[in-house]
Design an enzyme around this catalytic site. Structure first.
Site, PDB file in Angstrom:
ATOM      1  N   GLN A 266      -5.079   3.110   4.005  1.00  0.00           N
ATOM      2  CA  GLN A 266      -3.818   3.668   3.494  1.00  0.00           C
ATOM      3  C   GLN A 266      -3.586   3.200   2.060  1.00  0.00           C
ATOM      4  O   GLN A 266      -2.673   3.663   1.389  1.00  0.00           O
ATOM      5  CB  GLN A 266      -2.639   3.198   4.349  1.00  0.00           C
ATOM      6  CG  GLN A 266      -2.726   3.596   5.801  1.00  0.00           C
ATOM      7  CD  GLN A 266      -1.641   2.909   6.596  1.00  0.00           C
ATOM      8  OE1 GLN A 266      -0.521   3.416   6.714  1.00  0.00           O
ATOM      9  NE2 GLN A 266      -1.948   1.762   7.163  1.00  0.00           N
TER      10      GLN A 266
ATOM     11  N   VAL B 274      -4.049   2.493  -1.928  1.00  0.00           N
ATOM     12  CA  VAL B 274      -4.416   3.347  -3.069  1.00  0.00           C
ATOM     13  C   VAL B 274      -5.025   2.503  -4.186  1.00  0.00           C
ATOM     14  O   VAL B 274      -5.217   2.972  -5.294  1.00  0.00           O
ATOM     15  CB  VAL B 274      -3.165   4.104  -3.590  1.00  0.00           C
ATOM     16  CG1 VAL B 274      -2.614   5.023  -2.518  1.00  0.00           C
ATOM     17  CG2 VAL B 274      -2.082   3.133  -4.073  1.00  0.00           C
ATOM     18  N   ASP B 275      -5.383   1.231  -3.852  1.00  0.00           N
ATOM     19  CA  ASP B 275      -5.818   0.293  -4.900  1.00  0.00           C
ATOM     20  C   ASP B 275      -7.315   0.354  -5.209  1.00  0.00           C
ATOM     21  O   ASP B 275      -7.774  -0.246  -6.183  1.00  0.00           O
ATOM     22  CB  ASP B 275      -5.399  -1.151  -4.526  1.00  0.00           C
ATOM     23  CG  ASP B 275      -5.952  -1.597  -3.156  1.00  0.00           C
ATOM     24  OD1 ASP B 275      -5.274  -2.396  -2.484  1.00  0.00           O
ATOM     25  OD2 ASP B 275      -7.054  -1.145  -2.767  1.00  0.00           O
TER      26      ASP B 275
ATOM     27  N   HIS C  36      -4.292   8.015   1.594  1.00  0.00           N
ATOM     28  CA  HIS C  36      -3.078   8.177   0.781  1.00  0.00           C
ATOM     29  C   HIS C  36      -3.419   8.298  -0.696  1.00  0.00           C
ATOM     30  O   HIS C  36      -2.540   8.210  -1.560  1.00  0.00           O
ATOM     31  CB  HIS C  36      -2.115   6.993   0.987  1.00  0.00           C
ATOM     32  CG  HIS C  36      -1.470   6.988   2.338  1.00  0.00           C
ATOM     33  ND1 HIS C  36      -0.919   5.853   2.877  1.00  0.00           N
ATOM     34  CD2 HIS C  36      -1.319   7.959   3.265  1.00  0.00           C
ATOM     35  CE1 HIS C  36      -0.426   6.142   4.077  1.00  0.00           C
ATOM     36  NE2 HIS C  36      -0.664   7.414   4.341  1.00  0.00           N
TER      37      HIS C  36
ATOM     38  N   CYS D 119      -3.056  16.701 -12.830  1.00  0.00           N
ATOM     39  CA  CYS D 119      -2.169  17.535 -13.640  1.00  0.00           C
ATOM     40  C   CYS D 119      -1.208  18.286 -12.711  1.00  0.00           C
ATOM     41  O   CYS D 119      -1.640  18.929 -11.747  1.00  0.00           O
ATOM     42  CB  CYS D 119      -3.012  18.537 -14.451  1.00  0.00           C
ATOM     43  SG  CYS D 119      -1.994  19.723 -15.339  1.00  0.00           S
TER      44      CYS D 119
ATOM     45  N   CYS E  99      -3.243  20.033 -21.309  1.00  0.00           N
ATOM     46  CA  CYS E  99      -2.515  21.320 -21.332  1.00  0.00           C
ATOM     47  C   CYS E  99      -1.041  21.111 -21.663  1.00  0.00           C
ATOM     48  O   CYS E  99      -0.272  22.057 -21.756  1.00  0.00           O
ATOM     49  CB  CYS E  99      -2.654  22.021 -19.970  1.00  0.00           C
ATOM     50  SG  CYS E  99      -1.645  21.301 -18.665  1.00  0.00           S
TER      51      CYS E  99
HETATM   52  C1  BV8 Z   1       3.930  13.380   6.038  1.00  0.00           C
HETATM   53  C2  BV8 Z   1       0.856   6.147  -1.255  1.00  0.00           C
HETATM   54  C3  BV8 Z   1       4.079  15.636   6.732  1.00  0.00           C
HETATM   55  C4  BV8 Z   1       1.791   5.966  -2.400  1.00  0.00           C
HETATM   56  C5  BV8 Z   1       2.090   5.861   0.838  1.00  0.00           C
HETATM   57  C6  BV8 Z   1      11.440  12.479   6.017  1.00  0.00           C
HETATM   58  C7  BV8 Z   1      10.918  13.428   5.141  1.00  0.00           C
HETATM   59  C8  BV8 Z   1       9.554  13.575   4.997  1.00  0.00           C
HETATM   60  C9  BV8 Z   1       8.687  12.773   5.730  1.00  0.00           C
HETATM   61  C10 BV8 Z   1       9.229  11.837   6.567  1.00  0.00           C
HETATM   62  C11 BV8 Z   1      10.581  11.687   6.738  1.00  0.00           C
HETATM   63  N1  BV8 Z   1      10.778  10.682   7.644  1.00  0.00           N
HETATM   64  C12 BV8 Z   1       9.601  10.195   8.049  1.00  0.00           C
HETATM   65  C13 BV8 Z   1       8.660  10.886   7.419  1.00  0.00           C
HETATM   66  C14 BV8 Z   1       7.266  10.705   7.545  1.00  0.00           C
HETATM   67  C15 BV8 Z   1       6.870   9.704   6.463  1.00  0.00           C
HETATM   68  C16 BV8 Z   1       7.018   8.317   7.068  1.00  0.00           C
HETATM   69  O1  BV8 Z   1       6.213   7.944   7.884  1.00  0.00           O
HETATM   70  N2  BV8 Z   1       8.053   7.563   6.657  1.00  0.00           N
HETATM   71  C17 BV8 Z   1       8.205   6.233   7.212  1.00  0.00           C
HETATM   72  C18 BV8 Z   1       8.769   5.295   6.136  1.00  0.00           C
HETATM   73  C19 BV8 Z   1       9.103   6.329   8.439  1.00  0.00           C
HETATM   74  N3  BV8 Z   1       5.503  10.008   6.177  1.00  0.00           N
HETATM   75  C20 BV8 Z   1       5.226  10.859   5.188  1.00  0.00           C
HETATM   76  O2  BV8 Z   1       6.040  11.356   4.449  1.00  0.00           O
HETATM   77  C21 BV8 Z   1       3.743  11.194   5.086  1.00  0.00           C
HETATM   78  N4  BV8 Z   1       3.603  12.597   5.009  1.00  0.00           N
HETATM   79  O3  BV8 Z   1       4.471  12.981   7.035  1.00  0.00           O
HETATM   80  O4  BV8 Z   1       3.594  14.712   5.814  1.00  0.00           O
HETATM   81  C22 BV8 Z   1       5.451  16.006   6.247  1.00  0.00           C
HETATM   82  C23 BV8 Z   1       5.567  16.646   5.030  1.00  0.00           C
HETATM   83  C24 BV8 Z   1       6.817  17.049   4.612  1.00  0.00           C
HETATM   84  C25 BV8 Z   1       7.949  16.789   5.409  1.00  0.00           C
HETATM   85  C26 BV8 Z   1       7.816  16.100   6.624  1.00  0.00           C
HETATM   86  C27 BV8 Z   1       6.564  15.692   7.041  1.00  0.00           C
HETATM   87  C28 BV8 Z   1       3.159  10.585   3.832  1.00  0.00           C
HETATM   88  C29 BV8 Z   1       3.164   9.091   3.954  1.00  0.00           C
HETATM   89  C30 BV8 Z   1       2.343   8.495   2.796  1.00  0.00           C
HETATM   90  C31 BV8 Z   1       3.253   7.744   1.869  1.00  0.00           C
HETATM   91  N5  BV8 Z   1       2.447   7.099   0.823  1.00  0.00           N
HETATM   92  N6  BV8 Z   1       1.320   5.329  -0.135  1.00  0.00           N
HETATM   93  C32 BV8 Z   1       1.575   4.634  -3.041  1.00  0.00           C
HETATM   94  O5  BV8 Z   1       1.016   3.710  -2.427  1.00  0.00           O
HETATM   95  O6  BV8 Z   1       1.990   4.517  -4.207  1.00  0.00           O
HETATM   96  S1  BV8 Z   1       2.523   4.935   2.158  1.00  0.00           S
HETATM   97  C33 BV8 Z   1       2.483   3.274   1.828  1.00  0.00           C
HETATM   98  O7  BV8 Z   1       2.793   2.669   3.077  1.00  0.00           O
HETATM   99  C34 BV8 Z   1       1.130   2.695   1.451  1.00  0.00           C
HETATM  100  O8  BV8 Z   1       0.067   3.600   1.509  1.00  0.00           O
HETATM  101  C35 BV8 Z   1       0.954   1.637   2.532  1.00  0.00           C
HETATM  102  O9  BV8 Z   1      -0.359   1.309   2.761  1.00  0.00           O
HETATM  103  C36 BV8 Z   1       1.538   2.386   3.649  1.00  0.00           C
HETATM  104  C37 BV8 Z   1       1.746   1.759   4.943  1.00  0.00           C
HETATM  105  O10 BV8 Z   1       2.297   0.498   4.742  1.00  0.00           O
HETATM  106  P1  BV8 Z   1       1.361  -0.740   5.144  1.00  0.00           P
HETATM  107  O11 BV8 Z   1       0.009  -0.502   4.580  1.00  0.00           O
HETATM  108  O12 BV8 Z   1       1.453  -0.959   6.602  1.00  0.00           O
HETATM  109  O13 BV8 Z   1       2.009  -1.888   4.309  1.00  0.00           O
HETATM  110  P2  BV8 Z   1       3.278  -2.769   4.708  1.00  0.00           P
HETATM  111  O14 BV8 Z   1       3.698  -3.484   3.476  1.00  0.00           O
HETATM  112  O15 BV8 Z   1       4.250  -1.911   5.455  1.00  0.00           O
HETATM  113  O16 BV8 Z   1       2.714  -3.806   5.773  1.00  0.00           O
HETATM  114  C38 BV8 Z   1       1.752  -4.757   5.372  1.00  0.00           C
HETATM  115  C39 BV8 Z   1       1.290  -5.406   6.657  1.00  0.00           C
HETATM  116  O17 BV8 Z   1       0.292  -6.359   6.333  1.00  0.00           O
HETATM  117  C40 BV8 Z   1       2.402  -6.169   7.381  1.00  0.00           C
HETATM  118  O18 BV8 Z   1       2.316  -5.891   8.771  1.00  0.00           O
HETATM  119  C41 BV8 Z   1       2.062  -7.641   7.104  1.00  0.00           C
HETATM  120  O19 BV8 Z   1       2.404  -8.473   8.210  1.00  0.00           O
HETATM  121  C42 BV8 Z   1       0.569  -7.573   6.973  1.00  0.00           C
HETATM  122  N7  BV8 Z   1      -0.010  -8.612   6.112  1.00  0.00           N
HETATM  123  C43 BV8 Z   1       0.495  -9.129   4.959  1.00  0.00           C
HETATM  124  N8  BV8 Z   1      -0.374 -10.024   4.463  1.00  0.00           N
HETATM  125  C44 BV8 Z   1      -1.448 -10.059   5.290  1.00  0.00           C
HETATM  126  C45 BV8 Z   1      -1.214  -9.160   6.353  1.00  0.00           C
HETATM  127  N9  BV8 Z   1      -2.095  -8.971   7.349  1.00  0.00           N
HETATM  128  C46 BV8 Z   1      -3.236  -9.697   7.320  1.00  0.00           C
HETATM  129  N10 BV8 Z   1      -3.525 -10.576   6.335  1.00  0.00           N
HETATM  130  C47 BV8 Z   1      -2.667 -10.781   5.316  1.00  0.00           C
HETATM  131  N11 BV8 Z   1      -2.973 -11.673   4.353  1.00  0.00           N
END
Ligand code: BV8
Length: 251
Positions: A100, A102-103, A118, A126, A149
């Site tokens: 997930q 993007v790095d 992602h 563009c 462009c």
């Molecule tokens: C979609 C790219 C169909 C950008 C990211 C209302 C309107 C529209 C959509 C929605 C809505 N409500 C809900 C949705 C669906 C939405 C969603 O899921 N929302 C959530 C917040 C409820 N999803 C979407 O919109 C997706 N598209 O559904 O399309 C659609 C289309 C239109 C309308 C409806 C539906 C698109 C989702 C993609 C978003 N883009 N990233 C960017 O990065 O700049 S998501 C972003 O979150 C990152 O990619 C990230 O990777 C991802 C998930 O988070 P995690 O990776 O889990 O990171 P997090 O910080 O949360 O957790 C880190 C974990 O690591 C923790 O558990 C921690 O304990 C652990 N950790 C920390 N350190 C360590 C560790 N573990 C081990 N070792 C360590 N050292």
């Protein structure tokens, strides 16, 4: 960290092995996670900035956030957790990685079979003609960057409310449904549709293992859960896998 022989034996090289990662795998490289306290930038949360609406309203602000992240990630190195996953790709013939993040750190660590579901913040798209180009410059010479462009360039990533790339999603669903073992690392399992992948794998009969610093909604539903840093757990797991499977799996 102890791993049972039966767990090590589930990583059978004859099986289909998939790894799914989130921001936690890059945390030990110094890359802020999305939901940890360090995930804040100025007074904004990622969910407020990683949206088409935020970009439309203020492309400069969204690009300042991405330029800041690119600055951190550009200096970051793959950590032992990334390197262990790259080694697993070499150890297991039928291996795939879905991230997930993007790095781009998995590719820099040496993984080649990666679905960046992602997107990737080193790619710019563009907004007018959709053309994608890689631009690794840090900082970017102009914020917001413009296409030749004249139209705005945006990060080639999937924002909240945007659909994932259909090809990536189809490939990911196939891998998840067919896999025999899924290793889920460093994700809070809240962002859909990826958050559903582990339970889909489980329903398909896969053995699901979670590695995370904290308990997640997945933890009670997986076959094995290891709490701790990915950069420590994955190298220890890899060492056991190499010991066991390196000698044909009967040691
Ligand atoms: C979609 C790219 C169909 C950008 C990211 C209302 C309107 C529209 C959509 C929605 C809505 N409500 C809900 C949705 C669906 C939405 C969603 O899921 N929302 C959530 C917040 C409820 N999803 C979407 O919109 C997706 N598209 O559904 O399309 C659609 C289309 C239109 C309308 C409806 C539906 C698109 C989702 C993609 C978003 N883009 N990233 C960017 O990065 O700049 S998501 C972003 O979150 C990152 O990619 C990230 O990777 C991802 C998930 O988070 P995690 O990776 O889990 O990171 P997090 O910080 O949360 O957790 C880190 C974990 O690591 C923790 O558990 C921690 O304990 C652990 N950790 C920390 N350190 C360590 C560790 N573990 C081990 N070792 C360590 N050292």
């Amino acid at each position: 960290m102890e791993f049972s022989t039966s767990l090590i034996a589930t990583f059978d090289p004859a099986k289909k092995i998939v790894v799914l990662t989130g921001a936690g795998i890059s945390a030990e490289s110094g890359v802020p996670t999305f939901r940890g306290e360090e995930g804040l930038w100025k007074q904004y949360r990622a969910e407020e900035l990683a949206t088409p609406h935020a970009f439309e309203a203020n492309p400069k602000l969204v690009w300042e956030w991405y330029d800041w992240r690119r600055g951190i990630i550009g200096k970051a190195q793959p950590n032992p957790g990334h390197l262990a996953i790259a080694e697993m790709e070499r150890l297991f013939p039928d291996f795939a990685l879905i991230t997930q993040n993007v790095d781009g750190l998995h590719r820099r660590a040496g993984n080649s079979k990666v679905i960046e579901i992602h997107g990737n913040l080193w790619d710019l798209r563009c907004v007018a003609d959709g053309r994608v180009r890689e631009d690794n410059r840090v900082p970017l010479p102009q914020i917001p960057p413009l296409c030749e462009c004249g139209a705005l360039l945006r990060p080639h990533v999937v924002w909240f409310g945007e659909s994932l790339d259909q090809e990536d999603l189809t490939q990911a669903y196939r891998l998840i449904e067919e896999c025999d073992l899924l290793l889920v690392v460093g994700t809070s399992a809240v962002v859909q549709p990826v958050a559903s992948f582990p339970l889909m794998a489980k329903e398909g009969g896969a053995f699901v293992i979670e590695v995370n610093m904290d308990p997640t909604p997945l933890s009670p539903r997986v076959d094995a859960s290891f709490q701790g840093k990915a950069g420590e757990i994955l190298p220890a797991l890899l060492e056991k896998l190499q010991g066991y499977w390196g000698k044909g799996g009967n040691s």
